[in-house]
Scaffold this motif. Structure first.
Motif, short mmCIF file in Angstrom:
data_model
loop_
_atom_site.label_atom_id
_atom_site.label_comp_id
_atom_site.label_asym_id
_atom_site.label_seq_id
_atom_site.Cartn_x
_atom_site.Cartn_y
_atom_site.Cartn_z
N GLN A 1 0.84 -1.20 0.00
CA GLN A 1 0.00 0.00 0.00
C GLN A 1 0.87 1.25 0.00
O GLN A 1 1.91 1.28 0.65
N THR A 2 0.41 2.27 -0.72
CA THR A 2 1.13 3.53 -0.80
C THR A 2 0.15 4.69 -0.80
O THR A 2 -0.87 4.63 -1.46
N ALA A 3 0.48 5.73 -0.04
CA ALA A 3 -0.31 6.97 -0.04
C ALA A 3 0.64 8.12 -0.39
O ALA A 3 1.77 8.16 0.10
N ARG A 4 0.15 9.04 -1.24
CA ARG A 4 0.96 10.19 -1.64
C ARG A 4 0.18 11.48 -1.42
O ARG A 4 -1.04 11.50 -1.59
N SER A 5 0.91 12.55 -1.10
CA SER A 5 0.30 13.88 -0.92
C SER A 5 1.40 14.92 -0.95
O SER A 5 2.58 14.59 -1.09
N GLN A 6 1.02 16.18 -0.77
CA GLN A 6 2.01 17.25 -0.69
C GLN A 6 2.48 17.49 0.74
O GLN A 6 3.61 17.89 0.96
N TYR A 7 1.60 17.24 1.72
CA TYR A 7 1.92 17.48 3.12
C TYR A 7 1.40 16.34 3.98
O TYR A 7 0.39 15.72 3.64
N ALA A 8 2.08 16.09 5.09
CA ALA A 8 1.61 15.07 6.02
C ALA A 8 2.06 15.41 7.44
O ALA A 8 3.12 16.02 7.63
N VAL A 9 1.25 15.00 8.41
CA VAL A 9 1.59 15.11 9.82
C VAL A 9 1.38 13.75 10.45
O VAL A 9 0.31 13.15 10.32
N TYR A 10 2.42 13.24 11.11
CA TYR A 10 2.33 11.99 11.85
C TYR A 10 2.37 12.36 13.32
O TYR A 10 3.40 12.76 13.85
N ASP A 11 1.23 12.27 13.99
CA ASP A 11 1.11 12.56 15.42
C ASP A 11 1.36 11.24 16.16
O ASP A 11 0.48 10.38 16.19
N LEU A 12 2.54 11.07 16.72
CA LEU A 12 2.90 9.82 17.38
C LEU A 12 2.12 9.59 18.66
O LEU A 12 1.86 8.44 19.03
N ASN A 13 1.72 10.66 19.35
CA ASN A 13 0.95 10.49 20.58
C ASN A 13 -0.45 9.95 20.29
O ASN A 13 -0.95 9.09 21.01
N ARG A 14 -1.10 10.46 19.23
CA ARG A 14 -2.44 10.00 18.85
C ARG A 14 -2.39 8.80 17.92
O ARG A 14 -3.39 8.18 17.65
N ARG A 15 -1.21 8.52 17.35
CA ARG A 15 -1.00 7.44 16.39
C ARG A 15 -1.86 7.62 15.14
O ARG A 15 -2.52 6.71 14.67
N VAL A 16 -1.85 8.85 14.61
CA VAL A 16 -2.64 9.21 13.44
C VAL A 16 -1.74 9.92 12.43
O VAL A 16 -0.95 10.79 12.80
N ILE A 17 -1.88 9.55 11.16
CA ILE A 17 -1.21 10.25 10.07
C ILE A 17 -2.28 10.97 9.28
O ILE A 17 -3.27 10.36 8.87
N THR A 18 -2.10 12.27 9.06
CA THR A 18 -3.01 13.07 8.27
C THR A 18 -2.24 13.59 7.06
O THR A 18 -1.19 14.21 7.22
N MET A 19 -2.78 13.32 5.87
CA MET A 19 -2.13 13.75 4.63
C MET A 19 -3.07 14.68 3.89
O MET A 19 -4.27 14.41 3.83
N VAL A 20 -2.54 15.77 3.32
CA VAL A 20 -3.36 16.74 2.58
C VAL A 20 -2.66 17.17 1.30
O VAL A 20 -1.44 17.15 1.22
N GLY A 21 -3.48 17.58 0.33
CA GLY A 21 -2.97 18.12 -0.91
C GLY A 21 -2.76 17.06 -1.98
O GLY A 21 -1.73 16.42 -2.02
#
Length: 183
Positions: A101-121
């Motif tokens: 699996q692969t996800a691509r975007s222009q920006y990403a935030v990996y919040d290690l405390n919440r264990r969530v990756i948010t990708m935008v653009g």
């Protein structure tokens, strides 16, 4: 603004359920060490961050995150001789890859405390021949749930093609259909 969407036909709903969440089906070990490589590193100790630039590659367990630039934020706490990383902010051709699996975007935030990756653009999520494009992708590494929405991005002219910035965004995609007997 909240948009109401009509219920999907059962077949399409099953295809969506099988494709989008599949990115994070197995639980990711967010406690695994984070290995990095880049062309340049700048330690900003008073700000509790590290700036990585040029061909940045971060690896944690079976997940790899690549980008042109990344800021690693850490707390002042030291555990086993290392600062505690709390967040990764990536920009410039961001790719998050896990096996198959692969996800691509222009920006990403990996919040290690919440264990969530948010990708935008211009987000594109691919698994085999299946792909989904939209404006924002959120991956919950604990639950295995991946969610894509339009977030002000209009899909490309071809299904699954990365979108371009615009209002009234939609999610687009293409799911492969297995060959059936008699076809």
């Amino acid at each position: 603004m909240i948009r109401r969407i009509a219920p999907l036909p059962i077949g399409l709903a099953l295809a969506l359920a099988a494709a989008a969440p599949a990115f994070a089906q197995t639980r990711h070990n967010s406690s695994a060490p984070i290995d990095f490589a880049s062309d340049r590193i700048e330690l900003q100790d008073r700000a509790n961050r590290v700036l990585l630039t040029g061909n940045v590659k971060i690896t944690q367990a079976e997940m790899t995150l690549t980008a042109a630039r990344m800021t690693v934020a850490y707390t002042g706490q030291i555990t086993n001789g290392s600062p505690q990383v709390s967040r990764l902010d990536a920009s410039g051709g961001v790719t998050v890859a896990r096996p198959d699996q692969t996800a691509r975007s222009q920006y990403a935030v990996y919040d290690l405390n919440r264990r969530v990756i948010t990708m935008v653009g211009g987000v594109t999520l691919r698994q085999g021949a299946n792909n989904v494009s939209g404006g924002r992708l959120s991956i919950d590494l604990d639950t295995g749930r991946a969610t894509i929405d339009g977030s002000g991005v209009r899909g490309g002219t071809t299904p699954g093609e990365p979108g371009v910035q615009n209002s009234g965004g939609r999610v687009t995609g293409r799911f492969s259909v297995p060959k059936r007997e008699g076809q």
